[in-house]
Design a protein around this motif. Sequence first.
Motif: not given
Length: 436
Positions: A57-66
């Motif tokens: 299964a997956y969850i996505g994360f945006d890379c808007t911050a470090d």
Amino acid sequence: MCYSTRPVVPNPSIDLAFAMTAARSPFLVAAEARGFVHQCTDRDALDARLLEGPAVAYIGFDCTADSLHVGSLVQIMLLRLWQRTGNKPIVLMGGGTTKIGDPSGKDETRKLLTVDEIERNKTGIRRIFDRFLAFGEGATDATMPDNADWLDGLQYIPFLREYGRHFSVNRMLTFDSVKLRLEREQPLSFLEFNYMVLQSYDFLELARRHNCIMQMGGSDQWGNIVSGAELGRRIDNRTLFGLTTPLIGTASGAKMGKTAQGAVWLTDDRLSAYDYWQFWRNTEDEDVGRFLRLFTELPLDEIARLERLKDAEINHAKQVLATEATALCHGRAAAEAAQETARRVFSEGATGSALPTVSVPRSELERGLPAIELFVRAGLASSNGEARRLIRGGGARLNDAAITEETRSIGAADLNADGIIKLSAGRKRHALVKAS
RNA sequence: GGAGGGGUAGCCAAGUGGUCAACGGCAGCAGACUGUAAAUCUGCCCUCUACGGAGUUCGAAGGUUCGAAUCCUUCCCCCUCCA
């Protein structure tokens, strides 16, 4: 994807009637008992599938911050639970989708990030996941692909012909993420409008590449998740599942994850382990049980016991919560150091090593410098004016004695026996000054 | 392309020539009460200040005026409707 990490408010109107049949798979049993599940597509079929063996299964994360902040912690803990119950988690980095920006929960278009920034952010986020998940090549080891790998190379016309035709604009317009913008007459660019299409495509891609059967995320992602599951069914005739977590807010309805200094970050370069511990320590009474279930891994019966504590007693439960949650994020040693510092600072009024410390050249200290300036340098006030107001309001203290004069100067004479000056802004925020 | 509406501090939002550093609400900070909680009450909440004031703000740049967030000009951006 739960790329969006905005603070959220609980929605009591959505009551989950999971009373039907008890789940049997370890993952669902635990997830439901601990309060991770808000909505789930075909929950019984999922349960059956999980009983057959390890799944992906997956969850996505945006890379808007470090870094990430507590807004993403439910998702992180859910992936961890997924792995601990014998499954393989995928942390999907939104290197590609970050170039678009998720419109969910935002009134304004996010500024576009450069490719370099995105890369830097990915590295930072990976550091966090290293603490929560075991990465590797094994059957239940976590992996961290980047959707830029397949999104960047997409060809517009072929993509539209093959996938675009499965999306109904009529339907997309009814999704909250879009609807909200329209209702509030806030701009929504075509670029952002495409976000959900790409997120759906991600799901399909992960299903094909990694045999991923489920996408999880915050409840604001429900529409995106479902439309991905549907895409998989239409195109590949796959059965894909979706599961969302409830929006986590405080019992009094406030958004969660804000402190004096801003967001509650999960990395200690942005928020010290001590401050992180304090964040949890200050949980509202009514939230203690819920947070213990979500953000620690203590056995449920022990949580039930802690949760029953009343009045001042509940402070013990809050300490357990703080230490356990901090241990997961910053390590056991840092968590215990934070707890010890807190004990000394609050119970004994002493100082503790985990307090933020600034050093001032001895010569400067001999001369003496304005208290106002020292408060700013110690990070207890963001401007001279704020420090001044703090003193006027009676919230500034020097070695635990209130500072009454704005013009107060602090010098070597204020060093205590240990050669330290303790500054406080209010009852909770403290800093130490050392001569160097 | 045309018509109309709009851009005010972290957010929402009032103000439409002086009494405006700008009503109000939210968020935030401090004090009181407590249990390092919540709720409540009080104060603060652009920057600097020798506390008398001073300096920068109301999409941007010009202009009118003794005086502008408020009027005029140009430009940028957003929304709605029409083509």
